[in-house]
Scaffold this motif. Structure first.
Motif, PDB file in Angstrom:
ATOM      1  N   LYS A   1       0.906  -1.049   0.486  1.00 37.65           N
ATOM      2  CA  LYS A   1      -0.057  -0.023   0.078  1.00 37.65           C
ATOM      3  C   LYS A   1       0.965   0.884   0.033  1.00 37.65           C
ATOM      4  CE  LYS A   1      -3.416  -1.883   2.046  1.00 37.65           C
ATOM      5  NZ  LYS A   1      -5.417  -1.795   2.556  1.00 37.65           N
ATOM      6  N   GLU A   2       1.699   1.049   0.943  1.00 36.71           N
ATOM      7  CA  GLU A   2       2.782   3.009   0.766  1.00 36.71           C
ATOM      8  C   GLU A   2       3.353   2.627  -1.103  1.00 36.71           C
ATOM      9  OE1 GLU A   2       6.138   1.117   3.115  1.00 36.71           O
ATOM     10  OE2 GLU A   2       5.189   1.474   4.961  1.00 36.71           O
ATOM     11  N   LEU A   3       3.214   1.349  -1.770  1.00 35.83           N
ATOM     12  CA  LEU A   3       4.396   2.210  -3.165  1.00 35.83           C
ATOM     13  C   LEU A   3       2.839   1.838  -3.905  1.00 35.83           C
ATOM     14  CD1 LEU A   3       5.403  -1.301  -3.444  1.00 35.83           C
ATOM     15  CD2 LEU A   3       7.292   0.620  -3.170  1.00 35.83           C
ATOM     16  N   TYR A   4       1.829   2.199  -3.723  1.00 39.09           N
ATOM     17  CA  TYR A   4       0.958   2.376  -4.556  1.00 39.09           C
ATOM     18  C   TYR A   4       0.561   4.203  -3.998  1.00 39.09           C
ATOM     19  CZ  TYR A   4      -1.033  -2.394  -5.937  1.00 39.09           C
ATOM     20  OH  TYR A   4      -0.994  -3.172  -7.207  1.00 39.09           O
ATOM     21  N   GLU A   5       0.977   4.196  -3.218  1.00 40.05           N
ATOM     22  CA  GLU A   5       0.359   5.634  -2.474  1.00 40.05           C
ATOM     23  C   GLU A   5       1.470   6.487  -2.772  1.00 40.05           C
ATOM     24  OE1 GLU A   5      -1.484   8.712  -0.285  1.00 40.05           O
ATOM     25  OE2 GLU A   5      -2.219   6.619  -0.451  1.00 40.05           O
ATOM     26  N   GLY A   6       2.865   5.996  -2.622  1.00 40.44           N
ATOM     27  CA  GLY A   6       4.730   7.087  -3.643  1.00 40.44           C
ATOM     28  C   GLY A   6       4.122   6.967  -4.550  1.00 40.44           C
ATOM     29  N   TYR A   7       2.954   6.332  -5.618  1.00 34.76           N
ATOM     30  CA  TYR A   7       3.557   6.251  -7.105  1.00 34.76           C
ATOM     31  C   TYR A   7       1.924   7.202  -7.268  1.00 34.76           C
ATOM     32  CZ  TYR A   7       6.994   3.437  -8.598  1.00 34.76           C
ATOM     33  OH  TYR A   7       8.335   3.173  -8.613  1.00 34.76           O
ATOM     34  N   LEU A   8       0.772   6.991  -5.955  1.00 33.86           N
ATOM     35  CA  LEU A   8       0.226   7.710  -6.604  1.00 33.86           C
ATOM     36  C   LEU A   8      -0.223   9.088  -7.130  1.00 33.86           C
ATOM     37  CD1 LEU A   8      -3.288   7.738  -7.313  1.00 33.86           C
ATOM     38  CD2 LEU A   8      -3.229   7.276  -4.295  1.00 33.86           C
ATOM     39  N   ASN A   9       0.469   9.675  -4.755  1.00 30.77           N
ATOM     40  CA  ASN A   9       1.545  10.834  -5.560  1.00 30.77           C
ATOM     41  C   ASN A   9       2.036  11.808  -6.766  1.00 30.77           C
ATOM     42  OD1 ASN A   9       0.054  11.433  -2.701  1.00 30.77           O
ATOM     43  ND2 ASN A   9       1.784  10.878  -1.817  1.00 30.77           N
ATOM     44  N   HIS A  10       3.310  10.461  -7.067  1.00 28.93           N
ATOM     45  CA  HIS A  10       3.966  10.731  -8.247  1.00 28.93           C
ATOM     46  C   HIS A  10       3.301  11.075  -9.400  1.00 28.93           C
ATOM     47  CE1 HIS A  10       7.268  10.495 -11.416  1.00 28.93           C
ATOM     48  NE2 HIS A  10       5.900   9.859 -11.745  1.00 28.93           N
ATOM     49  N   TYR A  11       2.441  10.844  -9.188  1.00 28.59           N
ATOM     50  CA  TYR A  11       1.128  10.860 -10.416  1.00 28.59           C
ATOM     51  C   TYR A  11      -0.026  12.128 -10.439  1.00 28.59           C
ATOM     52  CZ  TYR A  11       2.688   7.034 -13.628  1.00 28.59           C
ATOM     53  OH  TYR A  11       3.838   6.170 -14.659  1.00 28.59           O
ATOM     54  N   ILE A  12       0.049  12.567  -9.124  1.00 30.39           N
ATOM     55  CA  ILE A  12      -1.076  13.368  -9.137  1.00 30.39           C
ATOM     56  C   ILE A  12      -1.009  14.732  -8.625  1.00 30.39           C
ATOM     57  CG2 ILE A  12      -3.487  14.222  -7.365  1.00 30.39           C
ATOM     58  CD1 ILE A  12      -3.646  11.034  -6.415  1.00 30.39           C
ATOM     59  N   VAL A  13       0.707  14.799  -7.661  1.00 28.62           N
ATOM     60  CA  VAL A  13       1.028  16.403  -7.364  1.00 28.62           C
ATOM     61  C   VAL A  13       2.585  15.743  -7.897  1.00 28.62           C
ATOM     62  CG1 VAL A  13      -0.433  16.553  -5.687  1.00 28.62           C
ATOM     63  CG2 VAL A  13       1.523  15.078  -4.886  1.00 28.62           C
ATOM     64  N   GLY A  14       3.093  14.581  -8.460  1.00 28.99           N
ATOM     65  CA  GLY A  14       4.695  14.759  -8.597  1.00 28.99           C
ATOM     66  C   GLY A  14       4.661  15.219  -9.247  1.00 28.99           C
ATOM     67  N   PRO A  15       6.284  14.048 -10.012  1.00 33.35           N
ATOM     68  CA  PRO A  15       6.238  14.738 -11.990  1.00 33.35           C
ATOM     69  C   PRO A  15       5.455  13.823 -12.947  1.00 33.35           C
ATOM     70  CG  PRO A  15       8.416  14.319 -10.566  1.00 33.35           C
ATOM     71  CD  PRO A  15       7.388  14.471  -9.359  1.00 33.35           C
ATOM     72  N   GLY A  16       5.052  12.858 -12.238  1.00 24.95           N
ATOM     73  CA  GLY A  16       3.881  12.084 -12.818  1.00 24.95           C
ATOM     74  C   GLY A  16       3.682  12.972 -13.340  1.00 24.95           C
ATOM     75  N   LYS A  17       2.866  14.169 -12.444  1.00 29.49           N
ATOM     76  CA  LYS A  17       1.535  14.335 -13.372  1.00 29.49           C
ATOM     77  C   LYS A  17       1.753  15.376 -15.083  1.00 29.49           C
ATOM     78  CE  LYS A  17       2.427  19.555 -10.638  1.00 29.49           C
ATOM     79  NZ  LYS A  17       1.898  20.255 -10.028  1.00 29.49           N
TER      80      LYS A  17
END
Length: 233
Positions: free
Chosen positions: A193-209
């Motif tokens: 779940k931590e991994l999901y949360e980290g990548y979710l943040n990556h795409y929502i507020v991090g460089p992934g957006k």
């Protein structure tokens, strides 16, 4: 001297626990194109001395699984499966052999189900749809058994290399830790779940957006998978 001896013994213990352990990796293919997941578990660390059974692509058949289970009878087993699943089974290629059973609602063969569950201490990480509904609770019923999987559909968008790397990292990280520890407990569920949360943040507020073509789609599926993670017992 006694505390020093105990410390030394504890340091050596992880090196020898592999002699009791078997690691079984199953990654089927389902059409003429090899699954991109086939290589995602390559190069994983295995406990020294552990038995390894790796079946990929069209070689993942029910008789292959039965033979691997027979060869590791009495061992502490770790099983990692990446592919298609249903509520009570893990599924293999559509074109199996005469020993394969076929699921009632798909053309894929049933390679692992309740009939193959034995009392061996065992852990199963099943990265597939629905297997956490029935197979997970049944699998983890006997003492010393544990399961990590999903209670609903698992979609894995692979729209670009970054997407593929995200899913590969999630799977490899959790699989590696389950293989290392030989069991599944709250730590592994939390790690997933931590991994999901980290990548979710990556795409929502991090460089992934900035990757606007895939960001929303990836965020949606990362969140969905995280919400449907299940662990037993």
């Amino acid at each position: 001297m006694k505390p020093l001896a105990n410390t030394f013994r504890n340091l050596l213990k992880p090196l020898f626990r592999g002699f009791n352990r078997a690691v079984l990796l199953w990654v089927p293919s389902y059409d003429s194109t090899p699954s991109p997941m086939e290589r995602w578990l390559d190069g994983l660390w295995f406990p020294w001395g552990s038995r390894r059974h790796v079946a990929k692509g069209w070689d993942v058949r029910r008789d292959t699984i039965v033979r691997a289970l027979r060869d590791t009878e009495g061992f502490e087993r770790v099983k990692i499966f990446l592919g298609h699943g249903m509520t009570g089974a893990l599924l293999g290629p559509a074109e199996g052999n005469e020993t394969d059973l076929f699921s009632s609602d798909s053309s894929f063969s049933v390679i692992y189900d309740e009939a193959l569950i034995t009392p061996n201490p065992s852990a199963l990480f099943a990265f597939c749809c629905h297997s956490g509904v029935d197979l997970g609770p049944t699998f983890s019923g006997p003492p010393g058994r544990s399961f990590l999987g999903y209670r609903a559909e698992v979609y894995v968008p692979m729209l670009d290399r970054q997407c593929r790397d995200v899913w590969r990292t999630i799977i490899r990280t959790v699989a590696s830790e389950v293989i290392r520890d030989g069991t599944i407990d709250a730590r592994h569920e939390s790690r997933l779940k931590e991994l999901y949360e980290g990548y979710l943040n990556h795409y929502i507020v991090g460089p992934g957006k900035e990757n606007t073509e895939v960001a929303l789609y990836m965020a949606m599926h990362l969140n969905w998978q995280s919400e449907n993670v299940c662990r037993y017992p």
